[in-house]
Design a protein around this motif. Sequence first.
Motif, short mmCIF file in Angstrom:
data_model
loop_
_atom_site.label_atom_id
_atom_site.label_comp_id
_atom_site.label_asym_id
_atom_site.label_seq_id
_atom_site.Cartn_x
_atom_site.Cartn_y
_atom_site.Cartn_z
N GLU A 22 27.29 31.34 39.83
CA GLU A 22 25.64 32.12 39.34
C GLU A 22 26.66 33.30 40.01
OE1 GLU A 22 21.91 32.67 38.83
OE2 GLU A 22 23.23 31.06 38.48
N LEU A 23 27.10 33.85 40.95
CA LEU A 23 27.49 35.30 41.27
C LEU A 23 28.47 35.99 39.97
CD1 LEU A 23 27.41 37.95 42.56
CD2 LEU A 23 29.47 36.53 43.97
N LYS A 24 28.97 35.03 39.20
CA LYS A 24 30.23 35.46 38.35
C LYS A 24 29.64 35.18 36.64
CE LYS A 24 34.06 34.06 35.64
NZ LYS A 24 35.09 32.53 35.60
N ARG A 25 28.18 34.61 36.51
CA ARG A 25 27.16 34.42 35.95
C ARG A 25 26.86 36.34 35.85
NH1 ARG A 25 27.11 29.64 36.05
NH2 ARG A 25 25.42 29.46 37.88
N ASN A 26 26.35 36.60 36.47
CA ASN A 26 25.79 37.56 37.09
C ASN A 26 26.70 39.16 36.32
OD1 ASN A 26 22.70 37.45 37.42
ND2 ASN A 26 23.47 35.60 38.89
N LEU A 27 28.16 39.26 37.01
CA LEU A 27 28.78 39.66 36.95
C LEU A 27 29.58 40.01 34.91
CD1 LEU A 27 31.11 39.10 40.11
CD2 LEU A 27 29.84 41.39 39.61
N GLU A 28 29.72 38.82 34.92
CA GLU A 28 29.53 39.24 33.28
C GLU A 28 28.37 39.43 32.53
OE1 GLU A 28 30.29 34.27 32.84
OE2 GLU A 28 32.27 34.74 33.42
N LYS A 29 26.78 38.97 33.13
CA LYS A 29 26.40 39.64 32.27
C LYS A 29 26.38 41.19 32.51
CE LYS A 29 22.71 35.46 32.99
NZ LYS A 29 21.49 35.27 33.10
N LEU A 30 26.38 41.50 34.24
CA LEU A 30 26.52 43.48 33.56
C LEU A 30 27.62 43.68 33.50
CD1 LEU A 30 26.69 43.75 37.90
CD2 LEU A 30 25.05 44.71 36.29
N ARG A 31 28.83 42.90 33.21
CA ARG A 31 30.04 43.78 32.69
C ARG A 31 29.45 43.63 30.12
NH1 ARG A 31 34.11 39.11 31.47
NH2 ARG A 31 32.16 38.36 30.63
N ASP A 32 29.25 42.79 30.48
CA ASP A 32 28.27 42.59 29.02
C ASP A 32 27.39 43.43 27.92
OD1 ASP A 32 30.77 40.45 29.48
OD2 ASP A 32 29.39 39.11 28.71
N TYR A 33 26.55 43.77 29.37
CA TYR A 33 25.39 44.42 28.60
C TYR A 33 25.13 45.15 29.19
CZ TYR A 33 24.72 39.63 26.66
OH TYR A 33 24.57 38.85 25.89
N GLY A 34 25.70 45.58 29.77
CA GLY A 34 25.77 47.03 31.22
C GLY A 34 26.65 48.58 30.65
N GLY A 35 26.97 48.30 29.70
CA GLY A 35 27.10 49.94 28.82
C GLY A 35 28.61 50.19 29.53
N ASP A 36 28.15 51.85 29.88
CA ASP A 36 29.29 52.63 30.72
C ASP A 36 29.18 52.71 31.60
OD1 ASP A 36 27.40 53.97 29.56
OD2 ASP A 36 28.67 55.10 28.89
N SER A 37 27.53 52.20 32.12
CA SER A 37 27.12 52.09 33.43
C SER A 37 28.38 52.84 34.03
CB SER A 37 26.09 51.33 33.79
OG SER A 37 26.57 50.00 33.75
N PRO A 38 27.91 52.96 35.89
CA PRO A 38 29.02 52.53 36.90
C PRO A 38 28.90 50.79 37.21
CG PRO A 38 27.72 54.20 37.21
CD PRO A 38 27.33 53.67 36.12
N LEU A 39 27.89 50.30 37.58
CA LEU A 39 27.54 48.73 37.95
C LEU A 39 28.18 47.99 37.01
CD1 LEU A 39 23.73 47.89 38.70
CD2 LEU A 39 26.27 48.54 40.37
N ALA A 40 28.58 48.35 35.36
CA ALA A 40 29.17 47.47 34.25
C ALA A 40 30.58 48.00 34.74
CB ALA A 40 29.05 48.06 32.98
N GLU A 41 31.36 48.69 35.35
CA GLU A 41 32.94 48.66 35.09
C GLU A 41 33.23 48.10 36.34
OE1 GLU A 41 36.63 50.29 35.28
OE2 GLU A 41 35.20 49.96 33.74
N MET A 42 31.82 48.48 37.20
CA MET A 42 32.50 47.19 39.25
C MET A 42 32.54 46.17 38.89
SD MET A 42 30.38 45.31 41.01
CE MET A 42 28.64 45.36 40.89
N ALA A 43 31.30 45.22 37.91
CA ALA A 43 31.41 44.28 37.25
C ALA A 43 32.92 43.50 36.61
CB ALA A 43 30.79 43.81 36.21
N ARG A 44 33.29 45.00 35.83
CA ARG A 44 34.62 44.36 35.02
C ARG A 44 35.87 44.41 36.04
NH1 ARG A 44 31.92 47.08 30.69
NH2 ARG A 44 32.40 49.26 31.58
N GLY A 45 35.56 44.96 36.95
CA GLY A 45 36.62 45.90 38.27
C GLY A 45 37.15 44.12 38.92
N VAL A 46 35.87 44.02 38.92
CA VAL A 46 35.85 41.94 40.01
C VAL A 46 36.41 41.51 38.77
CG1 VAL A 46 34.31 40.97 41.19
CG2 VAL A 46 34.24 43.13 41.55
#
Length: 100
Positions: A22-46
């Motif tokens: 579930e955590l991974k799915r949420n990180l993938e959503k942040l990565r895919d739909y977060g644009g260039d936000s800091p949270l999307a970058e954090m998700a990509r990094g993880v």
Amino acid sequence: MDDDQVEQELRNFAGSRTLADELKRNLEKLRDYGGDSPLAEMARGVLEGRMTLREVTRSAAFAVPLSAAMDRFGEYDAQLSEEQRAQMLRQAEERLAHGE
């Protein structure tokens, strides 16, 4: 860190395979739909293994965006009726029970 190590890191952090998925799915959503936000970058990094979730929790760089996101969620949650909140909880429990 390779994909297997990232999976293990998420499992260790979450405490179970179901919660890690579930955590991974949420990180993938942040990565895919977060644009260039800091949270999307954090998700990509993880997800790419460049940082661990423990590092994220200790990082001042992510403290402000994480806090702001939690504040927005709190505002959203406060507007829900008890019935809506109960329905969301049931849906989450079903998703976790079925590993979706």
